[in-house]
Design a protein around this motif. Structure first.
Motif, mmCIF file in Angstrom:
data_model
loop_
_atom_site.group_PDB
_atom_site.id
_atom_site.type_symbol
_atom_site.label_atom_id
_atom_site.label_comp_id
_atom_site.label_asym_id
_atom_site.label_seq_id
_atom_site.Cartn_x
_atom_site.Cartn_y
_atom_site.Cartn_z
ATOM 1 N N ALA A 17 6.083 -3.963 15.643
ATOM 2 C CA ALA A 17 5.620 -3.005 14.789
ATOM 3 C C ALA A 17 5.840 -2.783 13.827
ATOM 4 O O ALA A 17 7.438 -3.453 13.435
ATOM 5 N N PRO A 18 5.458 -2.645 12.825
ATOM 6 C CA PRO A 18 5.659 -2.684 10.878
ATOM 7 C C PRO A 18 6.362 -2.229 10.596
ATOM 8 O O PRO A 18 7.240 -1.230 11.296
ATOM 9 N N THR A 19 7.827 -2.841 10.192
ATOM 10 C CA THR A 19 8.500 -2.542 9.427
ATOM 11 C C THR A 19 8.281 -2.259 7.338
ATOM 12 O O THR A 19 7.222 -1.994 7.503
ATOM 13 N N ASP A 20 9.217 -1.523 6.822
ATOM 14 C CA ASP A 20 9.076 -1.400 5.601
ATOM 15 C C ASP A 20 8.901 -2.819 5.308
ATOM 16 O O ASP A 20 8.137 -2.607 4.109
ATOM 17 N N ASN A 21 9.048 -4.265 5.558
ATOM 18 C CA ASN A 21 8.862 -5.361 4.581
ATOM 19 C C ASN A 21 7.822 -5.767 5.127
ATOM 20 O O ASN A 21 7.156 -6.034 3.607
ATOM 21 N N ASP A 22 6.779 -4.957 6.113
ATOM 22 C CA ASP A 22 5.593 -5.816 5.972
ATOM 23 C C ASP A 22 4.943 -4.968 5.616
ATOM 24 O O ASP A 22 3.845 -5.803 4.783
ATOM 25 N N HIS A 23 5.656 -3.788 5.690
ATOM 26 C CA HIS A 23 4.262 -3.086 4.158
ATOM 27 C C HIS A 23 4.611 -3.351 3.315
ATOM 28 O O HIS A 23 3.611 -3.255 2.375
ATOM 29 N N ALA A 24 6.055 -3.698 2.730
ATOM 30 C CA ALA A 24 6.368 -4.139 1.045
ATOM 31 C C ALA A 24 5.222 -5.829 0.683
ATOM 32 O O ALA A 24 5.076 -5.908 -0.561
ATOM 33 N N ARG A 25 5.385 -5.988 2.122
ATOM 34 C CA ARG A 25 4.277 -7.905 2.148
ATOM 35 C C ARG A 25 3.181 -7.372 1.146
ATOM 36 O O ARG A 25 2.438 -8.346 1.025
ATOM 37 N N LEU A 26 2.745 -6.325 2.203
ATOM 38 C CA LEU A 26 1.263 -6.184 2.322
ATOM 39 C C LEU A 26 0.506 -6.020 0.800
ATOM 40 O O LEU A 26 -0.102 -6.436 0.171
#
Length: 590
Positions: A458-467
């Motif tokens: 599942a996506p994390t804060d870091n995944d969304h931040a990179r996106l």
């Protein structure tokens, strides 16, 4: 567009129509003229076995893969004078007309009902071929005109289709429908008259019947609605079609059939004629139309200039399962790529259709002609603005977003704007964000950007931040932008503080929301049949806003209708499923 048998030739005559013969219909009521034509030394007989045609391979000693032309078959024919009159009554011949290329009179007849007649005609065919009995018998094939026609020259296909269609009608009128008496064929096989065996002074007369059917390409902006019935192989789609009812105009039939089959209501005043094609299998006349459905509209958060901000997308089909197995909207660009693959019709000898791809009728068919005309020439939908989220406001042109064409901004892509993969990895979690790119003049382009998660879960804060960082870099190519960031709620100071996407407007883009999605399906087990659609079904599981039972961080959710419409643009063969929405299985399908 793919090569091969084309819908219309240089003369504009559609495939399966007589393009190499003068029908000379004025001679049909003149028995002397017909007899003289049959007695001419170059008169040709096209033999039939019931309603099936006799054909020879065009390249008998050549590997099919080495033949560049689509032509694979040619008609088997005999000279009428080579068939003894005691074996074939000349009165049993049906007159098709005079062949254009050599002026020969062309006749057809069912020769399979009498073994002596069939043997005599086979001998005449061998004589015409100038070949010995063994090789000619081995090469000749008796086939359905519909199946071999697309692999023939259009002139030959038209003649054989006319012969088979006429023979099929003749078999259906052996008895009078008024009194039950036998009938006799007159007018060179083109009329059946009652013999009045009941002495009721019956004057029944019957002519070859024609059943008009409408073939409709329904569009909505940059999308076309294609469907398939339960008898077609998985992945094979075509235009909507149906027969015309009594006391119904062709335009009314188009509107009714689209509504009955797909549940989409259209205005019969927005129906435009395209072309027609004879389809004598058994006796249809296909009349092609284009029409356009009204788009559904979703209001997005208003822009800074207070203008209306509306996202438009095609209406969802509501199928009649007794009419169709499936119906989907396909974007023009997606269809263009599929048509250029030139996948063959599986019903005409083509191979299996790869999962996630589509095949359409062959190039000889009116449906293919209409679809290619729209896809490659843009005959409809050029001004509706339904293009996966692009909207032009009053101060911008339709194709301008910061001076670049809307096509240069992929509606669905990876972070940074790279094109989305046509076959994404299955069972892999992706973070996504829905973004509005805002042009200097106020026009907007709503897009979806996604990226596989770092750990595969599942996506994390870091995944969304990179996106979001990738989106910012993409937007920076068009103008200077302030970065929308992930921020925490000011009133929540707990360690389990929920992170949300903050919706901000910049000079070039703004974030509408995000979440998690996962591609599933397409992994058919070894013991499953190829047409096991339930197992092979392609789906996208959408968790708008993320979080929930699937875990991962929760972010601000975009409007689900917008996200689903964008995904459907790039992945039309996938069903978008939203867990937790109402439905028999707890899931809602867009």
């Amino acid at each position: 567009p793919p090569s091969g048998a084309s819908f219309a030739g240089d003369d504009g005559v559609p495939f399966f129509a007589l393009s190499d013969a003068d029908r000379a219909s004025e001679l049909r009521a003149n028995p002397e003229a017909i007899a003289a034509a049959a007695a001419s030394p170059d008169a040709v007989l096209l033999p039939l076995s019931g309603t099936k045609v006799w054909v020879f391979p065009e390249h008998p000693n050549t590997e099919p893969s080495s033949v560049s032309s689509h032509v694979r078959w040619r008609p088997a024919e005999a000279l009428v004078r080579d068939v003894p009159t005691d074996a074939l009554d000349r009165g049993a011949l049906s007159f098709l007309g005079f062949r254009a290329r050599d002026g020969a009179a062309v006749f057809c007849a069912d020769v399979a009902s009498d073994p002596l007649t069939e043997a005599a005609v086979r001998s005449a065919v061998r004589r015409r071929e100038g070949d010995d009995e063994t090789s000619a018998s081995m090469l000749m094939t008796i086939a359905d005109a519909k199946s071999v026609g697309p692999s023939m020259r259009r002139a030959d296909a038209g003649l054989l289709a006319a012969a088979a269609g006429l023979a099929r009608w003749q078999k259906s009128v052996r008895f009078c429908s008024e009194c039950g008496s036998h009938t006799t064929l007159v007018k060179a096989g083109h009329k059946a008259s009652c013999l009045d065996e009941t002495k009721k002074k019956c004057r029944g007369a019957f002519y070859p019947k024609l059943m008009p059917a409408v073939l409709t390409l329904c569009t909505c902006g940059e999308y076309a609605l294609l469907a398939r019935n339960s008898k077609w192989p998985r992945g094979f789609y075509s235009c909507l079609a149906g027969f015309v009812d009594q006391s119904e105009s062709l335009e009314q039939a188009v509107a009714r059939e689209v509504l009955e089959e797909s549940g989409i209501r259209i205005d019969d005043k927005r129906v435009k004629y395209v072309a027609s094609q004879p389809w004598p299998f058994p006796c249809q006349l296909m009349v092609g139309f284009e029409t356009e459905a009204s788009a559904k509209r979703v209001a997005l958060p208003p822009l800074a200039n207070a203008r209306e901000n509306v996202f438009s997308y095609p209406p969802t089909p509501n199928l009649d399962i007794h009419e169709l197995r499936d119906a989907r909207w396909f974007h023009r660009e997606w269809l263009r790529e599929e048509l250029q693959k030139n996948l063959s019709d599986p019903r005409e000898g083509g191979g299996e259709i790869p999962l996630g791809s589509v095949a359409v009728p062959g190039a000889h068919a009116l449906a293919r002609h209409m679809l290619e005309r729209w896809v490659f020439e843009g005959s409809l939908g050029s001004g509706s603005g339904v293009d996966g989220g692009f909207r032009a406001n009053e101060s911008t042109t339709r194709n301008a977003v910061n001076g670049s064409s809307s096509g240069s901004i992929p509606a669905v892509g990876l972070g940074g704007g790279a094109p989305a993969p046509r076959r994404p990895a299955t069972n892999r979690s992706h973070a996504f964000v829905c973004v509005d790119f805002v042009g200097a003049g106020g026009g907007t382009r709503t897009v979806l950007r996604m990226q596989p998660t770092g750990g595969g879960g599942a996506p994390t804060d870091n995944d969304h931040a990179r996106l979001l960082a990738d989106v910012e870099r993409e937007a920076a190519k068009r103008s200077q932008a302030r970065r929308p960031s992930l921020s925490s709620d000011d009133d929540d100071t707990s360690d389990a503080q929920e992170r949300r996407l903050e919706t901000k407007t910049s000079e070039s883009f703004r974030v509408l929301g995000g979440g998690q999605l996962c591609f599933r399906g397409g992994e058919v087990s070894e013991n499953a049949a190829y047409d096991d659609e339930r197992e092979a079904c392609l789906t996208i599981v959408l968790r708008n806003g993320g979080g929930g039972e699937a875990g991962g961080v929760s972010v601000a959710a975009a409007q689900t209708e917008v996200v689903a419409a964008l995904l459907r643009r790039a992945y039309p063969m996938h069903d978008v499923l939203v867990p937790g929405r109402e439905g028999a299985s707890g899931e809602y399908q867009y």
